[in-house]
Enzyme design. Structure first.
Site, PDB file in Angstrom:
ATOM      1  N   MET A   1       0.831  -1.212   0.000  1.00 31.28           N
ATOM      2  CA  MET A   1       0.000   0.000   0.000  1.00 31.28           C
ATOM      3  C   MET A   1       0.865   1.262   0.000  1.00 31.28           C
ATOM      4  O   MET A   1       0.565   2.227  -0.698  1.00 31.28           O
ATOM      5  CB  MET A   1      -0.928   0.010   1.223  1.00 31.28           C
ATOM      6  CG  MET A   1      -2.002  -1.052   1.194  1.00 31.28           C
ATOM      7  SD  MET A   1      -3.254  -0.705  -0.053  1.00 31.28           S
ATOM      8  CE  MET A   1      -4.145   0.632   0.725  1.00 31.28           C
ATOM      9  N   GLY A   2       1.940   1.254   0.786  1.00 32.41           N
ATOM     10  CA  GLY A   2       2.808   2.423   0.881  1.00 32.41           C
ATOM     11  C   GLY A   2       3.471   2.727  -0.455  1.00 32.41           C
ATOM     12  O   GLY A   2       3.533   3.885  -0.893  1.00 32.41           O
TER      13      GLY A   2
ATOM     14  N   VAL B   1       2.727   2.144   7.850  1.00 35.63           N
ATOM     15  CA  VAL B   1       3.289   0.959   8.509  1.00 35.63           C
ATOM     16  C   VAL B   1       2.134   0.193   9.137  1.00 35.63           C
ATOM     17  O   VAL B   1       1.040   0.743   9.296  1.00 35.63           O
ATOM     18  CB  VAL B   1       4.346   1.367   9.575  1.00 35.63           C
ATOM     19  CG1 VAL B   1       5.493   2.118   8.913  1.00 35.63           C
ATOM     20  CG2 VAL B   1       3.738   2.226  10.676  1.00 35.63           C
TER      21      VAL B   1
ATOM     22  N   ASN C   1      -4.563   1.467   8.685  1.00 35.54           N
ATOM     23  CA  ASN C   1      -5.893   1.106   9.189  1.00 35.54           C
ATOM     24  C   ASN C   1      -5.887   1.140  10.715  1.00 35.54           C
ATOM     25  O   ASN C   1      -6.129   0.128  11.368  1.00 35.54           O
ATOM     26  CB  ASN C   1      -6.267  -0.301   8.712  1.00 35.54           C
ATOM     27  CG  ASN C   1      -7.257  -0.258   7.569  1.00 35.54           C
ATOM     28  OD1 ASN C   1      -7.967   0.732   7.384  1.00 35.54           O
ATOM     29  ND2 ASN C   1      -7.308  -1.328   6.808  1.00 35.54           N
TER      30      ASN C   1
ATOM     31  N   SER D   1      -8.943   3.919   1.613  1.00 30.57           N
ATOM     32  CA  SER D   1      -9.551   2.678   1.129  1.00 30.57           C
ATOM     33  C   SER D   1      -9.368   2.514  -0.364  1.00 30.57           C
ATOM     34  O   SER D   1      -9.357   3.482  -1.120  1.00 30.57           O
ATOM     35  CB  SER D   1     -11.048   2.662   1.428  1.00 30.57           C
ATOM     36  OG  SER D   1     -11.626   1.504   0.831  1.00 30.57           O
TER      37      SER D   1
ATOM     38  N   LYS E   1     -13.491   5.145   8.387  1.00 32.27           N
ATOM     39  CA  LYS E   1     -12.868   4.036   7.640  1.00 32.27           C
ATOM     40  C   LYS E   1     -13.240   2.691   8.270  1.00 32.27           C
ATOM     41  O   LYS E   1     -13.493   1.707   7.564  1.00 32.27           O
ATOM     42  CB  LYS E   1     -11.344   4.207   7.604  1.00 32.27           C
ATOM     43  CG  LYS E   1     -10.607   3.032   6.953  1.00 32.27           C
ATOM     44  CD  LYS E   1     -10.986   2.896   5.505  1.00 32.27           C
ATOM     45  CE  LYS E   1     -10.402   1.759   4.711  1.00 32.27           C
ATOM     46  NZ  LYS E   1      -9.759   0.628   5.222  1.00 32.27           N
TER      47      LYS E   1
ATOM     48  N   HIS F   1     -16.694   1.902   7.253  1.00 32.27           N
ATOM     49  CA  HIS F   1     -16.589   1.475   5.841  1.00 32.27           C
ATOM     50  C   HIS F   1     -16.251  -0.011   5.780  1.00 32.27           C
ATOM     51  O   HIS F   1     -16.861  -0.779   5.038  1.00 32.27           O
ATOM     52  CB  HIS F   1     -15.519   2.308   5.122  1.00 32.27           C
ATOM     53  CG  HIS F   1     -15.064   1.734   3.808  1.00 32.27           C
ATOM     54  ND1 HIS F   1     -14.229   0.640   3.724  1.00 32.27           N
ATOM     55  CD2 HIS F   1     -15.356   2.079   2.530  1.00 32.27           C
ATOM     56  CE1 HIS F   1     -14.025   0.347   2.449  1.00 32.27           C
ATOM     57  NE2 HIS F   1     -14.694   1.214   1.707  1.00 32.27           N
ATOM     58  N   ASN F   2     -15.269  -0.411   6.561  1.00 34.83           N
ATOM     59  CA  ASN F   2     -14.855  -1.814   6.517  1.00 34.83           C
ATOM     60  C   ASN F   2     -15.932  -2.735   7.071  1.00 34.83           C
ATOM     61  O   ASN F   2     -16.117  -3.850   6.578  1.00 34.83           O
ATOM     62  CB  ASN F   2     -13.550  -2.001   7.294  1.00 34.83           C
ATOM     63  CG  ASN F   2     -12.348  -1.574   6.475  1.00 34.83           C
ATOM     64  OD1 ASN F   2     -12.453  -0.696   5.632  1.00 34.83           O
ATOM     65  ND2 ASN F   2     -11.206  -2.186   6.720  1.00 34.83           N
TER      66      ASN F   2
ATOM     67  N   GLU G   1     -18.239  -3.141   4.390  1.00 35.92           N
ATOM     68  CA  GLU G   1     -17.558  -4.012   3.407  1.00 35.92           C
ATOM     69  C   GLU G   1     -17.759  -5.491   3.779  1.00 35.92           C
ATOM     70  O   GLU G   1     -18.110  -6.317   2.933  1.00 35.92           O
ATOM     71  CB  GLU G   1     -16.073  -3.640   3.396  1.00 35.92           C
ATOM     72  CG  GLU G   1     -15.141  -4.528   2.603  1.00 35.92           C
ATOM     73  CD  GLU G   1     -13.674  -4.101   2.809  1.00 35.92           C
ATOM     74  OE1 GLU G   1     -13.339  -2.931   2.570  1.00 35.92           O
ATOM     75  OE2 GLU G   1     -12.851  -4.957   3.208  1.00 35.92           O
ATOM     76  N   TYR G   2     -17.569  -5.807   5.060  1.00 35.37           N
ATOM     77  CA  TYR G   2     -17.745  -7.196   5.513  1.00 35.37           C
ATOM     78  C   TYR G   2     -19.169  -7.681   5.217  1.00 35.37           C
ATOM     79  O   TYR G   2     -19.378  -8.798   4.742  1.00 35.37           O
ATOM     80  CB  TYR G   2     -17.510  -7.304   7.020  1.00 35.37           C
ATOM     81  CG  TYR G   2     -16.083  -7.474   7.494  1.00 35.37           C
ATOM     82  CD1 TYR G   2     -15.046  -6.671   7.023  1.00 35.37           C
ATOM     83  CD2 TYR G   2     -15.777  -8.425   8.468  1.00 35.37           C
ATOM     84  CE1 TYR G   2     -13.755  -6.820   7.490  1.00 35.37           C
ATOM     85  CE2 TYR G   2     -14.480  -8.587   8.941  1.00 35.37           C
ATOM     86  CZ  TYR G   2     -13.471  -7.773   8.457  1.00 35.37           C
ATOM     87  OH  TYR G   2     -12.197  -7.929   8.937  1.00 35.37           O
TER      88      TYR G   2
ATOM     89  N   LYS H   1      -8.517  -8.926   9.388  1.00 32.38           N
ATOM     90  CA  LYS H   1      -7.473  -8.216  10.137  1.00 32.38           C
ATOM     91  C   LYS H   1      -8.044  -7.460  11.326  1.00 32.38           C
ATOM     92  O   LYS H   1      -7.288  -6.901  12.102  1.00 32.38           O
ATOM     93  CB  LYS H   1      -6.714  -7.279   9.215  1.00 32.38           C
ATOM     94  CG  LYS H   1      -5.961  -8.018   8.130  1.00 32.38           C
ATOM     95  CD  LYS H   1      -4.917  -7.166   7.455  1.00 32.38           C
ATOM     96  CE  LYS H   1      -4.500  -7.782   6.135  1.00 32.38           C
ATOM     97  NZ  LYS H   1      -5.589  -7.722   5.122  1.00 32.38           N
TER      98      LYS H   1
ATOM     99  N   ARG I   1     -37.274  -8.357  33.813  1.00 34.68           N
ATOM    100  CA  ARG I   1     -36.255  -7.650  34.590  1.00 34.68           C
ATOM    101  C   ARG I   1     -36.837  -7.130  35.896  1.00 34.68           C
ATOM    102  O   ARG I   1     -36.205  -7.146  36.943  1.00 34.68           O
ATOM    103  CB  ARG I   1     -35.690  -6.464  33.768  1.00 34.68           C
ATOM    104  CG  ARG I   1     -34.868  -6.892  32.567  1.00 34.68           C
ATOM    105  CD  ARG I   1     -34.367  -5.684  31.772  1.00 34.68           C
ATOM    106  NE  ARG I   1     -33.387  -4.908  32.502  1.00 34.68           N
ATOM    107  CZ  ARG I   1     -33.544  -3.649  32.889  1.00 34.68           C
ATOM    108  NH1 ARG I   1     -34.670  -3.013  32.602  1.00 34.68           N
ATOM    109  NH2 ARG I   1     -32.598  -3.030  33.544  1.00 34.68           N
TER     110      ARG I   1
HETATM  111  C1  6PG Z   1      -9.951  -1.067   1.991  1.00 27.67           C
HETATM  112  C2  6PG Z   1     -10.015  -2.375   2.719  1.00 27.67           C
HETATM  113  C3  6PG Z   1      -8.741  -2.685   3.420  1.00 27.67           C
HETATM  114  C4  6PG Z   1      -8.804  -3.948   4.239  1.00 27.67           C
HETATM  115  C5  6PG Z   1      -8.916  -5.175   3.430  1.00 27.67           C
HETATM  116  C6  6PG Z   1      -8.766  -6.463   4.212  1.00 27.67           C
HETATM  117  O1  6PG Z   1     -10.834  -0.286   2.248  1.00 27.67           O
HETATM  118  O2  6PG Z   1      -9.058  -0.866   1.179  1.00 27.67           O
HETATM  119  O3  6PG Z   1     -11.022  -2.315   3.671  1.00 27.67           O
HETATM  120  O4  6PG Z   1      -8.468  -1.593   4.268  1.00 27.67           O
HETATM  121  O5  6PG Z   1      -7.647  -4.034   4.979  1.00 27.67           O
HETATM  122  O6  6PG Z   1     -10.128  -5.186   2.779  1.00 27.67           O
HETATM  123  O7  6PG Z   1      -9.549  -6.485   5.347  1.00 27.67           O
HETATM  124  P1  6PG Z   1      -9.759  -7.868   6.117  1.00 27.67           P
HETATM  125  O8  6PG Z   1      -8.443  -8.593   6.091  1.00 27.67           O
HETATM  126  O9  6PG Z   1     -10.169  -7.527   7.508  1.00 27.67           O
HETATM  127  O10 6PG Z   1     -10.794  -8.591   5.328  1.00 27.67           O
END
Ligand code: 6PG
Length: 465
Positions: free
Chosen positions: A15-16, A77, A105, A128, A182, A185-186, A189-190, A260, A441
């Protein structure tokens, strides 16, 4: 001593390196450094036409000296301790006005802490789009002080993806706001990925379709309302062949999903914010469960194979069901962003967030354009209640119910689609069943309940025992 580089970047991993090349390509002089010197040398050797814009350095001192003051330094990093370690190593070399920008991230709590404690001007920026996005235009979610963001906004907007010329980069708010957005967003994404995988399971194990035919279905859906990067790549993945055997790629991939942690963070944080994101939770649970390969095999040997072949769900119904599921998943994500605005005193720019997700990021889709318009026209409204999406849900929720019902009857696990549907039904039930929970309760703990007459801290007859 200071050099001429407009910006510096530490960490030339996938990515870097891609981000550094993108910055150089947009005309900014950039100094780069990597802990392993050979990585820096290789990067410089492969820079081609971009080489004149890149200053490779082999010590942190040379790196810092190569950047024009006041310096701006991007960290790419691995999230966690490596970021703290890198900040500590840099600090003695920096001036009071130099700026560190963490583009990894990071957990937004870490970003808040670093901004408050690291003693150096600091921005936390969510990026992202994977390697391709970093190289040619990611979606960029900035967090931190507005004056600091203004110092690098030209770079960020230049390297960001564009939607009809509009850069997909913006400041989300102070402190950890960029990394919070972000993270959500993830989480989305999931859930989006999981819902697609659930429909793939129905096509494969319910309808008995081969991989190419499934790839064709996704490719066709990518021409319609579901048009998105994730649907597009799902089609490509289904069509792909294994390099080693020539077999369909999906047939050789062990079905245990990695992660991750950003999806997990989203779920944990949603609980603290009392912001329900059940589709995201279901997606994280599904990944966790997918890793239980031995137990799943044991379960199959004890109870028999769950998913059974069946007919009765045409592709149009599956497509509509997925549209409904997707809307509900995004509605949950945006509601979580609203909760953060409320709890943290932020002012997250909801419709702008949808706009900067239209291109560059993993969840980019044509539907996000309509989401941006809906959130702009009806601020503060749950996405599922906005005129446009309420109409879409009216048209599609029946299909989602068909998908979930047929899947359940035929043994296909659809946790994300099912929880999307449960969210939809719960959110249109004015009087639900929490009266029973409150009664329980109160019975066992005298916790009290609010009476329908408006009085709070009321008790049942057992209070007098
Ligand atoms: C993005 C992604 C990225 C993420 C990978 C893997 O927006 O570019 O979200 O940041 O690290 O998609 O994520 P997982 O390993 O948790 O599936």
């Amino acid at each position: 001593m200071s050099g001429d580089a407009r910006i510096g970047l530490i960490g030339l991993g996938t990515m870097g390196a891609a981000l550094a090349s993108n910055i150089a390509e947009k005309g900014f002089d950039i100094a780069v450094f990597n802990r392993t010197t050979q990585v820096t040398r290789d990067f410089a050797a492969e820079a081609g036409d971009l080489a004149p814009k890149i200053t490779p350095t082999e010590t942190l001192e040379d790196f810092v000296a190569a950047i024009a003051t006041p310096r701006a330094i991007i960290l790419m990093v691995p999230a966690g301790d490596a970021v703290d370690g890198q900040i500590e190593a840099l600090k003695p070399l920096l001036g009071a006005d130099d700026l560190i920008i963490d583009c990894g991230n990071a957990n937004f709590h870490d970003t808040d802490r670093r901004e408050a404690e690291c003693g150096v001007p600091f921005l936390g920026v969510g990026v992202s789009g994977g390697e391709e996005g970093a190289r040619h235009g990611p979606s960029i979610m900035g967090g931190g002080d507005a004056a600091l963001w203004a110092r690098v906004e030209d770079v960020m907007t230049a390297i960001a993806a564009k939607h009809d010329g509009d850069p997909c980069a913006a400041l989300m708010g102070p402190g950890g706001a960029g990394h919070f957005v972000k993270m959500v967003h993830n989480g989305i994404e999931y859930a989006d990925m999981q819902m697609i995988a659930e429909v793939y399971g129905i096509l494969r194990d319910g309808h008995g379709m081969d991989y190419d035919a499934i790839g064709d279905v996704f490719a066709r859906w990518n021409e319609g309302p579901l048009e998105s990067y994730l649907i597009e790549i799902s089609g490509k993945v289904a069509h792909a062949r294994d390099v080693a055997t020539g077999d369909p790629l999906l047939s050789v991939i062990v079905d245990a999903a990695g992660q991750k942690g950003t999806g997990r963070w989203t779920v944990i944080e949603s609980q603290h914010r009392l912001a329900p994101v059940p589709a995201i939770e279901a997606a994280v649970v599904a990944r966790n469960l997918s890793g239980r390969l031995d137990e799943r095999a044991k379960g199959q040997s004890i109870f028999g194979t769950a998913p059974q072949p069946f007919d009765g769900l045409d592709h149009a119904t599956l497509e509509k069901g997925l549209i409904a599921g997707k809307i509900l998943c995004y509605a949950q994500g945006f509601e979580m962003l609203s909760a953060a605005t409320r709890d943290f005193g932020w002012d997250l720019p909801m419709s702008r967030i949808a706009q900067i997700w239209r291109q560059g990021c993993i969840i980019r889709s044509s539907m996000l354009d309509d989401m941006a318009s809906a959130l702009d026209a009806e601020p503060g409204t749950n996405l599922m209640f906005t005129d446009h999406f309420a109409a879409l849900l009216r048209d599609t929720h029946g299909a989602l119910r068909q998908v979930v019902a047929q899947a359940a009857l035929n043994g296909h696990p659809t946790p994300a689609l099912s929880s999307g549907l449960a969210y939809f039904d719960a959110m249109r039930t004015a009087r639900g069943t929490a009266d029973m929970v409150q009664g329980q309760r109160d019975f066992f703990g005298l916790h009290g309940f609010v009476h329908v007459n408006g009085k709070d801290d009321q008790h049942g007859p057992w209070a007098k025992d």
